[in-house]
Design an enzyme around this catalytic site. Structure first.
Site, PDB file in Angstrom:
ATOM      1  N   HIS A  12       0.771  -1.387  -0.343  1.00 11.56           N
ATOM      2  CA  HIS A  12       0.032  -0.606  -0.290  1.00 11.56           C
ATOM      3  C   HIS A  12       0.601   1.220  -0.047  1.00 11.56           C
ATOM      4  O   HIS A  12       2.133   1.324   0.350  1.00 11.56           O
ATOM      5  CB  HIS A  12      -1.081  -0.010   0.954  1.00 11.56           C
ATOM      6  CG  HIS A  12      -0.305   0.039   2.412  1.00 11.56           C
ATOM      7  ND1 HIS A  12       0.571   0.909   3.029  1.00 11.56           N
ATOM      8  CD2 HIS A  12       0.124  -1.590   3.963  1.00 11.56           C
ATOM      9  CE1 HIS A  12       1.162   1.111   4.389  1.00 11.56           C
ATOM     10  NE2 HIS A  12       0.766  -0.398   4.637  1.00 11.56           N
ATOM     11  N   GLU A  83      -2.513  -7.221   7.381  1.00 14.37           N
ATOM     12  CA  GLU A  83      -1.343  -7.170   7.713  1.00 14.37           C
ATOM     13  C   GLU A  83      -1.536  -8.697   9.328  1.00 14.37           C
ATOM     14  O   GLU A  83      -2.167  -8.171  10.205  1.00 14.37           O
ATOM     15  CB  GLU A  83      -0.667  -5.688   8.095  1.00 14.37           C
ATOM     16  CG  GLU A  83       0.184  -4.853   9.055  1.00 14.37           C
ATOM     17  CD  GLU A  83       1.691  -5.798   7.949  1.00 14.37           C
ATOM     18  OE1 GLU A  83       1.397  -7.161   8.012  1.00 14.37           O
ATOM     19  OE2 GLU A  83       2.603  -5.131   8.014  1.00 14.37           O
TER      20      GLU A  83
END
Length: 192
Positions: A12, A83
């Protein structure tokens, strides 16, 4: 170019916590303006490539990166792409954690009330099983520590092997194969 499927991994774009070095697991941080610009820049870098599927972590930072990169219509959220759950270490920097726990590393020691490398490795293995079953070019948007473990598992290293790789925001990496589908390799890593 490869005759075998290639898996493009995208970390990201920048967030306030990725910029400050704070562990960002499940906190849903937005992209910074620079992170948004870098995410938009991914569209040009991925131009001309086609993917059978686009998978994203459900986190705002990863999914928004997929949208800004032009893959919103295809992007499917997958919980296993989240994550690392940093538990009690969420929002802390490595330096802050090591002040209380000298020598700590996430890959070796995991996080209290969060995940261990083995936990993250199990999620990465589930994603890899899906990728191998698809046997097609795929695009994945996620976060640094998870993608590092995914890469380690792809090439047969233990989850802790992810410690050997560095991954910058808005970077592109490519997993694939060499001579046949029995030889998984890293074709490119951490390209900005």
């Amino acid at each position: 170019m490869s005759a075998y499927p290639q898996i493009h991994l995208v970390r990201h774009g920048e967030t306030a916590w990725s910029l400050s070095g704070q562990h960002t697991g499940r906190t849903d941080m937005p992209l910074t303006p620079a992170g948004e610009a870098a995410a938009r820049g991914l569209a040009e870098r991925l131009k001309g490539l086609s993917f059978s599927a686009v998978w994203s972590s459900p986190s705002r930072r990863a999914y928004d990166t997929s949208l800004l990169a032009g893959f919103g219509a295809q992007s499917m959220k997958k919980d296993d792409l989240q994550e690392w759950d940093y538990g009690a270490y969420e929002g802390l920097t490595t330096r802050q954690i090591q002040a209380e726990r000298p020598g700590w590393t996430v890959f070796r020691d995991g996080c209290p009330q969060g995940e261990t490398a083995a936990d993250v490795g199990a999620r990465a293995d589930a994603i890899i099983a899906g990728l191998r079953a698809a046997n097609a070019d795929m695009l994945i948007f996620s976060s640094a520590h998870f993608l590092r473990v995914l890469a380690a598992r792809w090439i047969g290293l233990p989850p802790e092997g992810g410690a050997l790789f560095v991954l910058d925001t808005a970077s592109i990496s490519v997993l694939g194969y060499e001579h046949d589908l029995g030889e998984p390799v890293m074709r490119r890593w951490n390209e900005k």
